[in-house]
Design an enzyme around this catalytic site. Structure first.
Site, PDB file in Angstrom:
ATOM      1  N   SER A 208      -2.392  -2.572  -0.159  1.00 42.72           N
ATOM      2  CA  SER A 208      -2.079  -3.846   0.472  1.00 42.72           C
ATOM      3  C   SER A 208      -1.203  -3.632   1.686  1.00 42.72           C
ATOM      4  CB  SER A 208      -1.375  -4.758  -0.547  1.00 42.72           C
ATOM      5  OG  SER A 208      -0.093  -5.122  -0.076  1.00 42.72           O
ATOM      6  N   LYS A 209      -1.479  -4.416   2.711  1.00 40.95           N
ATOM      7  CA  LYS A 209      -0.757  -4.162   3.962  1.00 40.95           C
ATOM      8  C   LYS A 209       0.697  -4.595   3.865  1.00 40.95           C
ATOM      9  CE  LYS A 209      -1.973  -8.322   6.531  1.00 40.95           C
ATOM     10  NZ  LYS A 209      -3.024  -8.904   7.339  1.00 40.95           N
ATOM     11  N   ARG A 210       1.006  -5.412   2.882  1.00 35.28           N
ATOM     12  CA  ARG A 210       2.408  -5.793   2.704  1.00 35.28           C
ATOM     13  C   ARG A 210       3.204  -4.693   2.005  1.00 35.28           C
ATOM     14  NH1 ARG A 210      -0.152 -10.220   2.784  1.00 35.28           N
ATOM     15  NH2 ARG A 210      -0.992  -9.929   0.711  1.00 35.28           N
ATOM     16  N   ARG A 211       2.533  -3.857   1.259  1.00 36.63           N
ATOM     17  CA  ARG A 211       3.220  -2.905   0.413  1.00 36.63           C
ATOM     18  C   ARG A 211       3.021  -1.457   0.862  1.00 36.63           C
ATOM     19  NH1 ARG A 211       1.721  -1.645  -5.478  1.00 36.63           N
ATOM     20  NH2 ARG A 211      -0.189  -1.345  -4.318  1.00 36.63           N
TER      21      ARG A 211
END
Ligand code: GLU
Length: 433
Positions: A208-211
């Site tokens: 995930s691009k947030r993580r």
């Protein structure tokens, strides 16, 4: 003729998942002397797209898997940006209304889902997959703002661009029956579908691009070599017939077969990637590394120093970005943390000071300052103490560099030179009470 494509939606940066799909499509096209197309699914964008498009193209270029047809290069079945093809979707949708396959409601156009049929396909990776049309509903193909939905535009484009194999992520399996309903209504043969597993982080959650770091720019800035990243991505879900870990993209393109792709979730293991990257770094010539590092990874280090350091650190470098860090203490006198200096042995501080002074004396006399000479002196010195080699040499290493991980000690002393080596040892001795 085999024609494959990737169809990313430009979202501001180039995603490693796009590189993954690009690699498999590129390799499949190459193996079959086919064509690899880049199409941009950009009808749903609120953001400014040109930059995102540029990011994708330059990332593919960096990886050396550029498409044969794309918005930039063009090709016989373009345009390859959906935003430039709106008329085509709108006209097709209207025809479907005319022929009674679709209807208008609340300004949008809906496709009628037939009852009591099976929408299925023989997936090249997963085998037969069937959906019961009774479980599916009528769906919007053209929104009230006159933009097409993904499932509609995707099919029109794959038909227009004569795509023979759709190789994409498993997250699109549930879209496939909707897409098949369009092929059916248009009375066209669907392409062969192959749904690859999605990339997963160590905890098996989808990247995930947030993580997770997922931007290809990040991989480049860290100093992953494109060859290493491609090799790593090829191993995500695919395995070499001889179980090789290391092989170039061209070899992958000779050997790829969709049937060899596993459906079990591969894990994006950074340890493995770093190991592979280290192997690829080692396999480069000193000159190749000097060129790469001086261009992008060590702008603050003079070229002649880079040339000197590369042979010293090459064996242990995992990422090109680590180069600066690993040699910086040569250029700038390091801070030597006292606990690190005294922590390499259990002997008392006074004794450590005495050994360092003894080291200075032993090396003061030395004239030739070659690695071999420095090593001989080091070993003679060791015999005059009760210390283990590890205690002695780690203490000297920390005194000289402020670190415990460095290039080999005597090579490091050689590069530092006599004056600087003695100066740093004297400084370390002074640190000790
Ligand atoms: N725009 C879709 C995506 O980025 C394309 C999927 C497909 O390959 O059909 O996931």
């Amino acid at each position: 003729m085999v024609r494959v494509r990737i169809a990313p939606s430009p979202t501001g940066f180039a995603h490693v998942g796009t590189a993954y799909m690009a690699l498999f499509n590129w390799a499949f096209a190459k193996k079959n002397q086919g064509v690899f197309v880049l199409r941009l699914e950009d009808t749903d964008q609120k953001r400014h797209v040109p930059e995102a498009e540029k990011a994708i193209c330059s990332a593919l270029k960096w990886l050396n898997i550029s498409p044969d047809e794309s918005p930039v290069i063009g090709g016989p079945f373009g345009p390859y940006r959906q935003s430039e093809r709106l008329k085509r979707y709108q006209e097709t949708a209207k025809e479907l209304v005319k022929s009674g396959e679709a209807y208008e409601k609340e300004g949008a156009i809906w496709l009628i889902m037939p009852r009591d049929i099976t929408l299925g396909w023989e997936d090249a990776v997963r085998g037969q997959i069937d959906f019961d049309s009774n479980q599916l509903k009528d769906w919007v193909i053209l929104k009230s703002d006159l933009n097409p939905t993904y499932n509609f535009a995707n099919v029109i484009d794959d038909l227009d661009m004569q795509i023979t194999h759709v190789i994409r992520g498993e997250e699109h399996i549930s879209n496939t029956p909707l897409q098949l309903s369009v092929y059916r209504i248009l009375e066209k043969e669907p392409p062969i579908f192959a749904h690859l597993p999605v990339l997963r982080a160590a905890d098996h959650k989808k990247l995930s691009k947030r993580r997770d770091p997922v931007s290809l720019q990040w991989f480049k800035e860290e100093g992953y070599l494109p060859e290493a990243l491609l090799n790593f991505l090829a191993l995500q879900g695919w395995s070499h017939p001889q179980e090789k870990d290391m092989f170039p993209a061209d070899e992958f393109a000779e050997l790829i077969s969709l049937e060899r792709i596993k459906t079990s979730a591969p894990v994006f293991d950074f340890k493995k990637l770093d190991w592979l990257n280290g192997q690829y770094i080692k396999s480069k010539s000193d000159q190749e590394l000097i060129d790469l590092i001086s261009k992008d990874y060590a702008k603050n280090i003079p070229l002649e120093l880079i040339e000197k350091f590369i042979p010293l650190v090459k064996e242990r470098l995992r990422k090109l970005k680590d180069f600066s860090e690993s040699v910086y203490f040569f250029i700038k006198v390091p801070d030597v943390p006292l606990p690190l200096l005294t922590g390499q042995t259990k002997h008392a501080t006074a004794e450590i000071k005495q050994i360092i002074d003894q080291t200075i004396k032993a090396y003061e006399k030395e004239k030739s300052w070659t690695t071999a000479e420095l090593e001989t002196i080091g070993h003679n010195l060791l015999e005059t103490t009760s210390w283990t080699p590890r205690e002695l040499f780690m203490t000297i290493r920390v005194a000289l560099s402020g670190k415990t991980a460095t290039p080999p000690l005597f090579e490091m002393m050689m590069v530092l030179g006599k004056e600087e080596t003695l100066r740093r040892l004297a400084y370390a001795s002074k640190l000790l009470p």
